[in-house]
Write a protein that holds these residues in place. Structure first.
Motif, PDB file in Angstrom:
ATOM      1  N   MET A   1       0.836  -1.197   0.000  1.00 52.42           N
ATOM      2  CA  MET A   1       0.000   0.000   0.000  1.00 52.42           C
ATOM      3  C   MET A   1       0.868   1.243   0.000  1.00 52.42           C
ATOM      4  O   MET A   1       1.074   1.909   1.017  1.00 52.42           O
ATOM      5  CB  MET A   1      -0.940  -0.025   1.200  1.00 52.42           C
ATOM      6  CG  MET A   1      -1.964  -1.144   1.108  1.00 52.42           C
ATOM      7  SD  MET A   1      -3.061  -1.179   2.523  1.00 52.42           S
ATOM      8  CE  MET A   1      -4.157  -2.532   2.056  1.00 52.42           C
ATOM      9  N   SER A   2       1.414   1.544  -1.177  1.00 50.93           N
ATOM     10  CA  SER A   2       2.272   2.698  -1.365  1.00 50.93           C
ATOM     11  C   SER A   2       1.850   3.394  -2.655  1.00 50.93           C
ATOM     12  O   SER A   2       1.100   2.832  -3.463  1.00 50.93           O
ATOM     13  CB  SER A   2       3.738   2.266  -1.414  1.00 50.93           C
ATOM     14  OG  SER A   2       3.917   1.208  -2.329  1.00 50.93           O
TER      15      SER A   2
ATOM     16  N   ASN B   1      -1.168   2.486  -6.548  1.00 51.33           N
ATOM     17  CA  ASN B   1      -2.387   3.181  -6.970  1.00 51.33           C
ATOM     18  C   ASN B   1      -3.674   2.452  -6.586  1.00 51.33           C
ATOM     19  O   ASN B   1      -4.555   2.210  -7.422  1.00 51.33           O
ATOM     20  CB  ASN B   1      -2.354   3.425  -8.487  1.00 51.33           C
ATOM     21  CG  ASN B   1      -3.064   4.723  -8.857  1.00 51.33           C
ATOM     22  OD1 ASN B   1      -3.769   5.305  -8.030  1.00 51.33           O
ATOM     23  ND2 ASN B   1      -2.896   5.159 -10.082  1.00 51.33           N
ATOM     24  N   HIS B   2      -3.791   2.072  -5.300  1.00 45.86           N
ATOM     25  CA  HIS B   2      -4.997   1.388  -4.833  1.00 45.86           C
ATOM     26  C   HIS B   2      -6.247   2.262  -4.958  1.00 45.86           C
ATOM     27  O   HIS B   2      -7.359   1.746  -5.072  1.00 45.86           O
ATOM     28  CB  HIS B   2      -4.816   0.952  -3.374  1.00 45.86           C
ATOM     29  CG  HIS B   2      -3.892  -0.223  -3.203  1.00 45.86           C
ATOM     30  ND1 HIS B   2      -2.531  -0.084  -3.096  1.00 45.86           N
ATOM     31  CD2 HIS B   2      -4.149  -1.550  -3.143  1.00 45.86           C
ATOM     32  CE1 HIS B   2      -1.980  -1.282  -2.950  1.00 45.86           C
ATOM     33  NE2 HIS B   2      -2.938  -2.185  -2.980  1.00 45.86           N
ATOM     34  N   MET B   3      -6.084   3.586  -4.907  1.00 43.51           N
ATOM     35  CA  MET B   3      -7.244   4.483  -4.985  1.00 43.51           C
ATOM     36  C   MET B   3      -7.968   4.312  -6.325  1.00 43.51           C
ATOM     37  O   MET B   3      -9.203   4.249  -6.367  1.00 43.51           O
ATOM     38  CB  MET B   3      -6.793   5.938  -4.813  1.00 43.51           C
ATOM     39  CG  MET B   3      -6.147   6.232  -3.464  1.00 43.51           C
ATOM     40  SD  MET B   3      -7.203   5.808  -2.050  1.00 43.51           S
ATOM     41  CE  MET B   3      -6.220   6.500  -0.722  1.00 43.51           C
TER      42      MET B   3
ATOM     43  N   PRO C   1       2.363   2.204   4.066  1.00 50.24           N
ATOM     44  CA  PRO C   1       2.164   3.536   4.659  1.00 50.24           C
ATOM     45  C   PRO C   1       0.830   4.189   4.331  1.00 50.24           C
ATOM     46  O   PRO C   1       0.380   5.075   5.047  1.00 50.24           O
ATOM     47  CB  PRO C   1       3.331   4.356   4.074  1.00 50.24           C
ATOM     48  CG  PRO C   1       3.748   3.621   2.838  1.00 50.24           C
ATOM     49  CD  PRO C   1       3.505   2.177   3.134  1.00 50.24           C
ATOM     50  N   LEU C   2       0.163   3.748   3.235  1.00 45.82           N
ATOM     51  CA  LEU C   2      -1.107   4.374   2.850  1.00 45.82           C
ATOM     52  C   LEU C   2      -2.332   3.612   3.358  1.00 45.82           C
ATOM     53  O   LEU C   2      -3.452   3.916   2.972  1.00 45.82           O
ATOM     54  CB  LEU C   2      -1.190   4.504   1.323  1.00 45.82           C
ATOM     55  CG  LEU C   2      -0.151   5.400   0.652  1.00 45.82           C
ATOM     56  CD1 LEU C   2      -0.432   5.526  -0.833  1.00 45.82           C
ATOM     57  CD2 LEU C   2      -0.139   6.789   1.288  1.00 45.82           C
ATOM     58  N   ARG C   3      -2.123   2.620   4.209  1.00 43.40           N
ATOM     59  CA  ARG C   3      -3.253   1.798   4.651  1.00 43.40           C
ATOM     60  C   ARG C   3      -4.361   2.640   5.272  1.00 43.40           C
ATOM     61  O   ARG C   3      -5.539   2.481   4.932  1.00 43.40           O
ATOM     62  CB  ARG C   3      -2.783   0.735   5.644  1.00 43.40           C
ATOM     63  CG  ARG C   3      -3.956  -0.143   6.126  1.00 43.40           C
ATOM     64  CD  ARG C   3      -3.520  -1.198   7.118  1.00 43.40           C
ATOM     65  NE  ARG C   3      -4.686  -1.924   7.605  1.00 43.40           N
ATOM     66  CZ  ARG C   3      -4.901  -3.217   7.446  1.00 43.40           C
ATOM     67  NH1 ARG C   3      -4.036  -3.946   6.774  1.00 43.40           N
ATOM     68  NH2 ARG C   3      -5.980  -3.797   7.930  1.00 43.40           N
ATOM     69  N   ARG C   4      -4.014   3.528   6.183  1.00 41.50           N
ATOM     70  CA  ARG C   4      -5.031   4.338   6.861  1.00 41.50           C
ATOM     71  C   ARG C   4      -5.801   5.192   5.848  1.00 41.50           C
ATOM     72  O   ARG C   4      -7.031   5.316   5.928  1.00 41.50           O
ATOM     73  CB  ARG C   4      -4.358   5.220   7.918  1.00 41.50           C
ATOM     74  CG  ARG C   4      -5.317   6.132   8.690  1.00 41.50           C
ATOM     75  CD  ARG C   4      -6.384   5.321   9.428  1.00 41.50           C
ATOM     76  NE  ARG C   4      -5.797   4.454  10.393  1.00 41.50           N
ATOM     77  CZ  ARG C   4      -5.479   4.812  11.637  1.00 41.50           C
ATOM     78  NH1 ARG C   4      -5.706   6.049  12.037  1.00 41.50           N
ATOM     79  NH2 ARG C   4      -4.964   3.942  12.475  1.00 41.50           N
TER      80      ARG C   4
ATOM     81  N   GLY D   1      -4.268  -7.275   5.067  1.00 39.94           N
ATOM     82  CA  GLY D   1      -2.910  -7.131   5.574  1.00 39.94           C
ATOM     83  C   GLY D   1      -1.977  -8.107   4.864  1.00 39.94           C
ATOM     84  O   GLY D   1      -2.304  -8.647   3.812  1.00 39.94           O
ATOM     85  N   ASN D   2      -0.808  -8.316   5.470  1.00 40.30           N
ATOM     86  CA  ASN D   2       0.177  -9.184   4.820  1.00 40.30           C
ATOM     87  C   ASN D   2      -0.101 -10.661   5.064  1.00 40.30           C
ATOM     88  O   ASN D   2       0.694 -11.495   4.671  1.00 40.30           O
ATOM     89  CB  ASN D   2       1.590  -8.824   5.314  1.00 40.30           C
ATOM     90  CG  ASN D   2       2.052  -7.501   4.741  1.00 40.30           C
ATOM     91  OD1 ASN D   2       1.786  -7.183   3.594  1.00 40.30           O
ATOM     92  ND2 ASN D   2       2.709  -6.695   5.558  1.00 40.30           N
TER      93      ASN D   2
END
Length: 743
Positions: A688-689, A693-695, A720-723, A742-743
């Motif tokens: 998640m960085s 581009n998960h968004m 770092p972008l999880r929240r 998660g992992n």
């Protein structure tokens, strides 16, 4: 992983997070580092100045004190300026009065500007523990680390979480010119437990403990008078029983203690022995005294400013536990009793090298036994004489009362002949330094760990340089690292003058892009920092395995004799676009260092081609190559068989635990929702960085879900972008259909 193990790791992380008081005040710490850098550049080394420090400035004690005292009997004493680092103004005032007749003996408060000046200009540095985080040894300084014990407790990489806890100690050792060893066992601890074999560039003087000279030669009347002057209730007509337990707990700065235990021990034993013959004194560990002295009557407590070995010269019976004090005491030939009420608990969080049955005296967890043994001490001494003498023969092999003079002869006069000095710890293997940085779970960390599992350690000595972990998964990854490699966690940060700071800021923003930026690049800063971190180690290869940090890419270039390699785990052109907000300037500056590296290694052939297209120049195009990431096949097999610890079985289903949290005193384990096979399921996996581009993925899924309510999305990974991703999912009303595992 058990709940107990989780709590232990959380305790370690908590300890790591607690920096020294000076470092918690960031502005003060930065000013100190800046001032030290200024003095470092301004003052030349003065050949006649010696800086002493014991237990971070506690007082004039231990091995440095013994060496200092040996100078008093040496004609060359008057030629030197002797500077003592002291922790408190109270102790400094006491010592200044004591030595006011000696103008060449001076005391300075640790961390003050005066201390920083002498740290930068003293020719000789004599220390029994570790010098401050900012300390950087100059090439013409001579650093003597005397250490402070023959250890009973595990040390170095033998400790639980030793790969992290050893950081500042190993940094100090690698800077030392001489390590003082009490015996062959201590030499083995240096070489194996601290993993100095293969990289240590100094010498080990195996000639005994200087401080034991004090136990042999101290005048009993002088020591009693000194104790009385410091408020200790002592009767010169009675024999002395000394109770001297070690410190307990996992945080040296906040040891576990209970004043009631000391009072109970003295009272209970006192009721069962002849107090007309004996008196009981308590010697708390250096780490404990300043805490316990606030709570109790000091009359029976030995102040931490009293040298332990001078004290031992008046002791008739010693009672201890896991403290190394008993090894020193054996030069007196007086008996030792061992009171160990918490052996299993202590072994759980620290570990010991010697079992109770190996000790040179009787051991018990029952306080009544201690009183009984005192009342028949001659019988006890006779019964344990064989093991006592056997232990003394190896622990005190060199302790003839002249060890301090030997150290002066070797270090100050250059006479090494006829002494037991070990040097040249190279073992024929090539020395590799790999910089990884963060140990958080991601592709780069896994790639590095798999690489470490496949190196031929018969050919290569490997040191991995890491950031100090701040998360449980970071701690676990370091724990899982191959034990064949030497983990070194970064300690604090660099020292720089204000001008160097300014120049470094420019470099890290734009890199070495033109004549001007190359001209102002603060090379001296990076040279100092390299020595601060790695001491005198001469690596054959240095590898920047992180590849994203302009600071560390420049730092590794200071390894003058090493072949230099930098890793590229992705298409750096794309990274510059997708990670511009987070890592843009870092990557930009790092790329400008490519010409100074011998090899530029990409993770795949396709990535290499992209990087050549975007960044190759006439001078660098032949440096590009690639090395495919390795796979840990055994771990995959364990997961498939369900034997991996992270897999948990609940109600017949298999879950992968992805997060462990501490809520108050409770431990909670988060579980992802099991996949519902009646739905249309999409699964994606990635860190998640920004570049993943998960968004966009979630926006696209939202449109599909409008027309297909039975769709579900599972995102495997963390970062770092999880929240931010969680908040985005919630704001779109997709929390019930988009699941983060998660992992």
């Amino acid at each position: 992983m058990s709940i107990k193990e989780i709590r232990r790791k959380l305790g370690v992380l908590k300890r790591i997070a607690k920096k020294p008081i000076a470092d918690r005040k960031k502005s003060a710490a930065k000013r100190r580092r800046s001032q030290y850098a200024t003095y470092y550049k301004k003052y030349k080394v003065k050949s006649n100045v010696i800086l002493y420090e014991s237990y971070v400035g506690r007082s004039m004690i231990c091995n440095p004190y013994a060496i200092f005292k040996a100078f008093l009997d040496d004609p060359s004493f008057s030629k030197y300026l002797h500077i003592w680092s002291i922790e408190t103004n109270e102790e400094l005032d006491r010592l200044e009065k004591l030595y006011d007749h000696m103008p060449n003996v001076k005391f300075v408060i640790r961390h003050t500007n005066e201390y920083l000046k002498y740290l930068a200009c003293s020719k000789y540095l004599i220390n029994n523990n570790t010098l401050p985080f900012y300390f950087t040894k100059k090439a013409d300084q001579i650093y003597v680390n005397t250490w402070h014990s023959i250890t009973v407790k595990t040390l170095g990489y033998d400790m639980k979480d030793g790969k992290v806890a050893v950081a500042n100690t190993i940094r100090n050792f690698l800077s030392a010119d001489y390590l003082i060893s009490a015996c062959k066992f201590t030499t083995k601890i240096y070489r194996e437990s601290f993993k100095l074999d293969g990289i240590f560039g100094g010498k080990i003087i195996e000639e005994g403990h200087p401080r034991n000279d004090l136990s042999i030669h101290s005048d009993k009347d002088d020591i009693i008078e000194k104790l009385s002057s410091l408020g200790v209730d002592i009767d010169p007509t009675k024999k002395v029983i000394l109770y001297a337990p070690t410190w307990k707990g996992t945080d040296f700065t906040k040891p576990e203690y209970d004043i009631k235990e000391y009072i109970h021990f003295m009272g209970y034993i006192g009721e069962r022995i002849n107090l007309d013959e004996y008196q009981i004194l308590v010697k708390p560990h250096q780490a404990v005294y300043k805490h316990i002295a606030k709570d109790g009557d000091r009359g029976n407590l030995i102040p931490s400013s009293i040298d332990t070995n001078e004290l031992l010269s008046i002791v008739d019976i010693l009672i201890s536990d896991y403290s190394s004090i008993y090894f020193d005491f054996m030069v007196t030939d007086n008996p030792v009793l061992f009171y160990i009420p918490d052996l299993k608990e202590y072994e759980g969080y620290r570990g010991i090298y010697f079992r109770p049955e190996e000790l040179p005296g009787p051991a018990t967890e029952n306080i009544d036994d201690i009183a009984d043994w005192i009342n028949k001490i001659d019988e006890v001494k006779s019964e344990y004489n064989d093991i006592y003498q056997k232990t003394k023969s190896w622990a005190c092999e060199y302790d003839d009362g002249n060890v301090s003079k030997k150290i002066i002869d070797i270090v100050f006069k250059g006479n090494e002949k006829d002494y037991n000095i070990l040097s040249n710890f190279a073992d024929g293997r090539k020395k590799i330094l790999i910089h990884r940085g963060s140990s958080k779970t991601n592709g780069v960390t896994i790639s590095m760990m798999n690489l470490l599992n496949n190196i031929d350690y018969d050919k290569y000595d490997v040191t991995v340089y890491l950031a100090t972990p701040t998360t449980i998964d970071g701690m676990e990854n370091i724990d899982k690292m191959s034990d064949n490699a030497r983990a070194m966690c970064r300690v604090s940060t660099f020292n720089s003058t204000l001008f160097e700071d300014f120049c470094n800021g420019i470099y890290r923003k734009v890199g070495l892009r033109n004549f001007i930026t190359k001209l102002i690049f603060p090379k001296k800063l990076y040279e100092r920092e390299y020595r601060r971190c790695f001491g005198q180690v001469d690596f054959d290869y240095v590898i920047d395995f992180s590849g994203y940090s302009s600071f560390f890419s420049a730092l590794l270039l200071q390894a003058e004799n090493a072949k230099k390699i930098i890793w590229q785990h992705s298409d750096m052109g794309s990274e510059l676009i997708t990670r511009a907000a987070v890592h843009g300037s870092n990557i930009n500056a790092s790329i400008t260092l490519f010409p100074h590296y011998d090899k530029i290694v990409s993770a795949t052939e396709e990535v290499m081609k992209a990087n050549i297209k975007n960044f190759a120049t006439k001078g660098t195009k032949d440096k590009f190559t690639y090395s495919t990431n390795l796979i840990d096949l055994t771990r995959i097999q364990r997961c498939l068989k369900g034997s991996e610890k992270s897999i948990v079985h609940i109600d017949g289903r298999r879950y992968i635990s992805n997060r462990i949290k501490k809520v108050g005193d409770a431990i909670s384990i988060e579980m992802p929702v099991p996949i519902d096979s009646s739905k249309i399921n999409f699964v994606t996996m990635g860190r998640m960085s920004p570049e993943k581009n998960h968004m966009n993925l979630i926006d696209g899924f939202a449109k599909i879900h409008e027309d297909n309510p039975d769709c579900r999305l599972y995102i495997i990974g963390d970062g770092p972008l999880r929240r931010k991703i969680e908040d985005n999912i919630a704001s779109m009303g997709l929390s019930d259909v988009v699941h983060l595992t998660g992992n």
